[in-house]
Design an enzyme around this catalytic site. Structure first.
Site, PDB file in Angstrom:
ATOM      1  N   ARG A  55       0.816  -1.236   0.000  1.00 19.02           N
ATOM      2  CA  ARG A  55       0.000   0.000   0.000  1.00 19.02           C
ATOM      3  C   ARG A  55       0.842   1.276   0.000  1.00 19.02           C
ATOM      4  NH1 ARG A  55      -3.271  -3.070   3.397  1.00 19.02           N
ATOM      5  NH2 ARG A  55      -5.087  -3.791   2.227  1.00 19.02           N
TER       6      ARG A  55
ATOM      7  N   LYS B 182       4.670  11.717 -10.809  1.00 19.12           N
ATOM      8  CA  LYS B 182       3.826  10.923 -11.712  1.00 19.12           C
ATOM      9  C   LYS B 182       4.538   9.606 -11.980  1.00 19.12           C
ATOM     10  CE  LYS B 182       1.392  14.089 -14.777  1.00 19.12           C
ATOM     11  NZ  LYS B 182       1.223  14.362 -16.216  1.00 19.12           N
TER      12      LYS B 182
ATOM     13  N   GLU C   3      13.564  19.121 -23.381  1.00 22.89           N
ATOM     14  CA  GLU C   3      12.750  19.428 -22.191  1.00 22.89           C
ATOM     15  C   GLU C   3      13.368  20.582 -21.404  1.00 22.89           C
ATOM     16  OE1 GLU C   3       9.859  17.996 -21.652  1.00 22.89           O
ATOM     17  OE2 GLU C   3       9.914  16.071 -22.695  1.00 22.89           O
TER      18      GLU C   3
ATOM     19  N   LYS D 107      10.086  22.932 -12.775  1.00 20.85           N
ATOM     20  CA  LYS D 107       9.072  21.885 -12.619  1.00 20.85           C
ATOM     21  C   LYS D 107       8.576  21.856 -11.182  1.00 20.85           C
ATOM     22  CE  LYS D 107       7.432  17.390 -13.742  1.00 20.85           C
ATOM     23  NZ  LYS D 107       7.544  16.178 -14.526  1.00 20.85           N
TER      24      LYS D 107
ATOM     25  N   GLU E  65      -2.323  17.943 -11.278  1.00 16.43           N
ATOM     26  CA  GLU E  65      -2.654  18.368 -12.628  1.00 16.43           C
ATOM     27  C   GLU E  65      -4.102  18.822 -12.766  1.00 16.43           C
ATOM     28  OE1 GLU E  65      -0.393  17.245 -16.504  1.00 16.43           O
ATOM     29  OE2 GLU E  65      -1.897  15.705 -16.142  1.00 16.43           O
TER      30      GLU E  65
ATOM     31  N   ARG F  11      -0.450  22.702 -14.244  1.00 14.29           N
ATOM     32  CA  ARG F  11       0.571  21.714 -14.612  1.00 14.29           C
ATOM     33  C   ARG F  11       0.515  21.389 -16.107  1.00 14.29           C
ATOM     34  NH1 ARG F  11       2.569  16.676 -10.745  1.00 14.29           N
ATOM     35  NH2 ARG F  11       3.990  15.768 -12.253  1.00 14.29           N
TER      36      ARG F  11
ATOM     37  N   ASN G 144       3.043  20.661 -20.750  1.00 14.43           N
ATOM     38  CA  ASN G 144       2.791  19.919 -21.992  1.00 14.43           C
ATOM     39  C   ASN G 144       3.111  20.731 -23.242  1.00 14.43           C
ATOM     40  OD1 ASN G 144       1.955  17.624 -20.692  1.00 14.43           O
ATOM     41  ND2 ASN G 144      -0.180  18.290 -20.585  1.00 14.43           N
TER      42      ASN G 144
ATOM     43  N   HIS H  56       3.906  19.027 -26.432  1.00 12.67           N
ATOM     44  CA  HIS H  56       3.604  17.606 -26.274  1.00 12.67           C
ATOM     45  C   HIS H  56       2.368  17.173 -27.057  1.00 12.67           C
ATOM     46  CE1 HIS H  56       6.704  17.888 -23.308  1.00 12.67           C
ATOM     47  NE2 HIS H  56       6.595  16.617 -22.982  1.00 12.67           N
TER      48      HIS H  56
ATOM     49  N   HIS I 121       3.187  14.121 -29.080  1.00 15.88           N
ATOM     50  CA  HIS I 121       2.589  12.801 -28.830  1.00 15.88           C
ATOM     51  C   HIS I 121       1.921  12.264 -30.085  1.00 15.88           C
ATOM     52  CE1 HIS I 121       2.318  13.306 -24.186  1.00 15.88           C
ATOM     53  NE2 HIS I 121       3.439  12.734 -24.555  1.00 15.88           N
TER      54      HIS I 121
ATOM     55  N   HIS J 180      11.102  10.461 -27.776  1.00 17.01           N
ATOM     56  CA  HIS J 180      10.154  11.406 -27.178  1.00 17.01           C
ATOM     57  C   HIS J 180      10.624  12.870 -27.276  1.00 17.01           C
ATOM     58  CE1 HIS J 180       7.179  12.950 -24.373  1.00 17.01           C
ATOM     59  NE2 HIS J 180       8.164  13.454 -23.631  1.00 17.01           N
TER      60      HIS J 180
HETATM   61  P1  NAD Z   1      14.649   5.472 -21.064  1.00 20.69           P
HETATM   62  O1  NAD Z   1      14.413   5.291 -19.634  1.00 20.69           O
HETATM   63  O2  NAD Z   1      14.155   4.428 -22.006  1.00 20.69           O
HETATM   64  O3  NAD Z   1      16.196   5.739 -21.307  1.00 20.69           O
HETATM   65  C1  NAD Z   1      16.667   5.898 -22.624  1.00 20.69           C
HETATM   66  C2  NAD Z   1      17.784   4.910 -22.934  1.00 20.69           C
HETATM   67  O4  NAD Z   1      18.970   5.365 -22.328  1.00 20.69           O
HETATM   68  C3  NAD Z   1      17.570   3.494 -22.391  1.00 20.69           C
HETATM   69  O5  NAD Z   1      18.065   2.585 -23.343  1.00 20.69           O
HETATM   70  C4  NAD Z   1      18.404   3.448 -21.124  1.00 20.69           C
HETATM   71  O6  NAD Z   1      18.870   2.148 -20.833  1.00 20.69           O
HETATM   72  C5  NAD Z   1      19.556   4.350 -21.513  1.00 20.69           C
HETATM   73  N1  NAD Z   1      20.203   5.056 -20.415  1.00 20.69           N
HETATM   74  C6  NAD Z   1      19.622   5.819 -19.452  1.00 20.69           C
HETATM   75  N2  NAD Z   1      20.561   6.400 -18.707  1.00 20.69           N
HETATM   76  C7  NAD Z   1      21.754   6.009 -19.190  1.00 20.69           C
HETATM   77  C8  NAD Z   1      23.108   6.299 -18.858  1.00 20.69           C
HETATM   78  N3  NAD Z   1      23.420   7.169 -17.895  1.00 20.69           N
HETATM   79  N4  NAD Z   1      24.070   5.692 -19.563  1.00 20.69           N
HETATM   80  C9  NAD Z   1      23.791   4.834 -20.568  1.00 20.69           C
HETATM   81  N5  NAD Z   1      22.534   4.552 -20.964  1.00 20.69           N
HETATM   82  C10 NAD Z   1      21.535   5.129 -20.273  1.00 20.69           C
HETATM   83  O7  NAD Z   1      13.989   6.853 -21.603  1.00 20.69           O
HETATM   84  P2  NAD Z   1      13.910   8.325 -21.008  1.00 20.69           P
HETATM   85  O8  NAD Z   1      13.985   9.208 -22.181  1.00 20.69           O
HETATM   86  O9  NAD Z   1      14.837   8.516 -19.892  1.00 20.69           O
HETATM   87  O10 NAD Z   1      12.437   8.356 -20.401  1.00 20.69           O
HETATM   88  C11 NAD Z   1      11.305   8.174 -21.217  1.00 20.69           C
HETATM   89  C12 NAD Z   1      10.156   7.731 -20.356  1.00 20.69           C
HETATM   90  O11 NAD Z   1       9.879   8.750 -19.385  1.00 20.69           O
HETATM   91  C13 NAD Z   1       8.859   7.525 -21.118  1.00 20.69           C
HETATM   92  O12 NAD Z   1       8.307   6.285 -20.754  1.00 20.69           O
HETATM   93  C14 NAD Z   1       7.961   8.666 -20.658  1.00 20.69           C
HETATM   94  O13 NAD Z   1       6.587   8.312 -20.646  1.00 20.69           O
HETATM   95  C15 NAD Z   1       8.474   8.911 -19.276  1.00 20.69           C
HETATM   96  N6  NAD Z   1       8.202  10.254 -18.765  1.00 20.69           N
HETATM   97  C16 NAD Z   1       7.610  10.370 -17.553  1.00 20.69           C
HETATM   98  C17 NAD Z   1       7.359  11.623 -17.022  1.00 20.69           C
HETATM   99  C18 NAD Z   1       6.761  11.728 -15.649  1.00 20.69           C
HETATM  100  O14 NAD Z   1       6.411  12.852 -15.219  1.00 20.69           O
HETATM  101  N7  NAD Z   1       6.631  10.649 -14.929  1.00 20.69           N
HETATM  102  C19 NAD Z   1       7.705  12.781 -17.722  1.00 20.69           C
HETATM  103  C20 NAD Z   1       8.326  12.638 -18.965  1.00 20.69           C
HETATM  104  C21 NAD Z   1       8.568  11.371 -19.476  1.00 20.69           C
END
Ligand code: NAD
Length: 369
Positions: free
Chosen positions: A124, A146, A188, A229, A239, A243, A247, A250, A254, A269
């Site tokens: 929980r 999030k 970003e 942020k 949100e 918030r 976007n 986005h 998206h 992304h």
């Molecule tokens: P990811 O986590 O897939 O990382 C990208 C790639 O880089 C992966 O292959 C990972 O293994 C590699 N990697 C990460 N750090 C590394 C490092 N230091 N050295 C070597 N390789 C490394 O992608 P991302 O771009 O970090 O995140 C995208 C995700 O974040 C999406 O799923 C998106 O929906 C989510 N997201 C969430 C929020 C939120 O508020 N929760 C906001 C924006 C995005």
């Protein structure tokens, strides 16, 4: 001299610090011990990040006598699914962690979202610490609480708001990130300037190369992004309104990610966000809200950073304007033919527009595809 910076997310008794800078990973053990004395830890990470930085984290925990175990998942967006989520929750229960023990999310946004969501429901709600290792995760996904996974019906549809106890953003770990992922995260960073910090955007125009060279400017850029942020999250945690400004870019972004079926070889992304931000400025210009100088300035900066700014730069075939509008409508709620968009009156002057006619968007998409 330490160039580390700390930003606080102000949420009353659930407030937490984001520690940013080189050398933060090596301090993880002592910083974790300080917030949760006696807690045991489960590290959730992906194969790439574990290979590059897992040992450093484990050594730091060992140094202060924190017991730990590691759960490794495959890298990539497909990991944010129910099957892997079940695997992670099962691993946390098998490790016999208790509520006040800690989940450590070591990785990019995928690991952060997945591990954070697993922490939010296991027993929980367990405490968790974000240790973001991609630029996108350091400036965006690790801050704000999030968490979630994807459903067959769409991205991020299953999840929870669950704030971390601490965020540890070591800028040196970004050195092993691929240049493409680094650039994508930078979109970003630029976004925060374009939302409501024109001075920051100007600073980025002057300092972008130093940011990309891992100088102290990178620490500053991550810190300002986290502060931006954190300010929005503190005012609108769940949100309800404000918030939505986060976007910017986005809505178009998206739609383009959906149109490329989340094929990261075509579009990641942050690249979608870069094109989306350029389009949001172009669209605002078309609606006589901002000047063409603003559009050119935004596009020039993103291009300098090596990011795409037009739909035509996405490799491979894309659906036509009508289908793209469908994707936009699926992503954002449409009410009587009106869409919610983040528009802008100029650099750093974005606002939420809730009454954009879909016919205008369609006309615009016909012009830019
Ligand atoms: P990811 O986590 O897939 O990382 C990208 C790639 O880089 C992966 O292959 C990972 O293994 C590699 N990697 C990460 N750090 C590394 C490092 N230091 N050295 C070597 N390789 C490394 O992608 P991302 O771009 O970090 O995140 C995208 C995700 O974040 C999406 O799923 C998106 O929906 C989510 N997201 C969430 C929020 C939120 O508020 N929760 C906001 C924006 C995005």
């Amino acid at each position: 001299m330490s160039i580390q910076k700390t930003v606080t997310v102000d949420l009353g008794e659930r407030s937490y610090d984001i520690v940013i800078g080189p050398g933060v990973l090596a301090q993880a053990g002592e910083r974790i011990k300080a917030i949760s004395p006696g807690a045991r830890c489960a590290i959730v990470t992906d194969v790439n990040v574990n290979a590059a930085h897992g040992e450093a984290l484990r050594a730091s925990l060992d140094a202060v006598g924190i017991e730990h175990s590691t759960l490794e998942v495959e890298p990539g967006e497909q990991t944010k699914c129910m099957a892997v989520f079940e695997h992670v929750v099962g691993g946390l229960l098998d490790a016999r962690l208790e509520r006040r023990d800690l989940v450590l999310a070591l990785g990019g946004g995928v690991v952060g979202d997945l591990a954070g969501f697993a922490a939010s429901v296991t027993r929980r709600g367990m405490d968790f610490v974000q240790i973001p290792t991609s630029l996108l995760a350091q400036v965006d996904s690790s801050v704000g609480g999030k968490t979630g996974i994807n459903a067959p019906q769409g991205k991020n549809l299953i999840g929870a708001f669950h704030q971390p106890r601490l965020v540890l953003a070591d800028t040196d770990v970004l050195k092993t990130l691929s240049p493409r992922e680094f650039r994508a995260g930078y979109a970003e960073v630029a976004k925060y300037g374009l939302i409501d910090r024109p001075d920051f955007f100007e600073w980025l125009e002057r300092n972008r190369q130093k940011v990309f060279a891992f100088g102290p400017e990178l620490v500053e850029a991550v810190a300002v992004s986290c502060q931006s942020k954190a300010d929005v999250v503190a005012r609108d945690e769940l949100e309800g309104g404000l918030r939505a400004l986060l976007n910017l870019g986005h809505t178009f972004g998206h739609a383009l990610e959906s149109a490329t079926r989340y094929d990261g070889s075509r579009l990641v992304h942050g690249e979608g966000v870069a094109i989306g931000m350029a389009l949001a400025h172009r669209f605002s210009n078309r609606l006589n809200l901002c000047s063409m100088d603003d559009v050119n300035r935004v596009e020039a900066h993103l291009r300098d950073a090596g990011l795409p700014v037009t739909i035509g730069e996405i490799p491979g075939d894309l659906p036509g304007p009508e289908k793209l509008l469908d994707y936009i409508a699926q992503d954002k709620k449409v009410s009587r033919g009106k869409l919610t968009f983040i528009l802008t009156k100029g650099v750093g002057q974005s606002y939420i527009a809730r009454d954009v006619p879909s016919s205008e968007v369609l006309q615009f998409l016909k012009e830019v595809t």
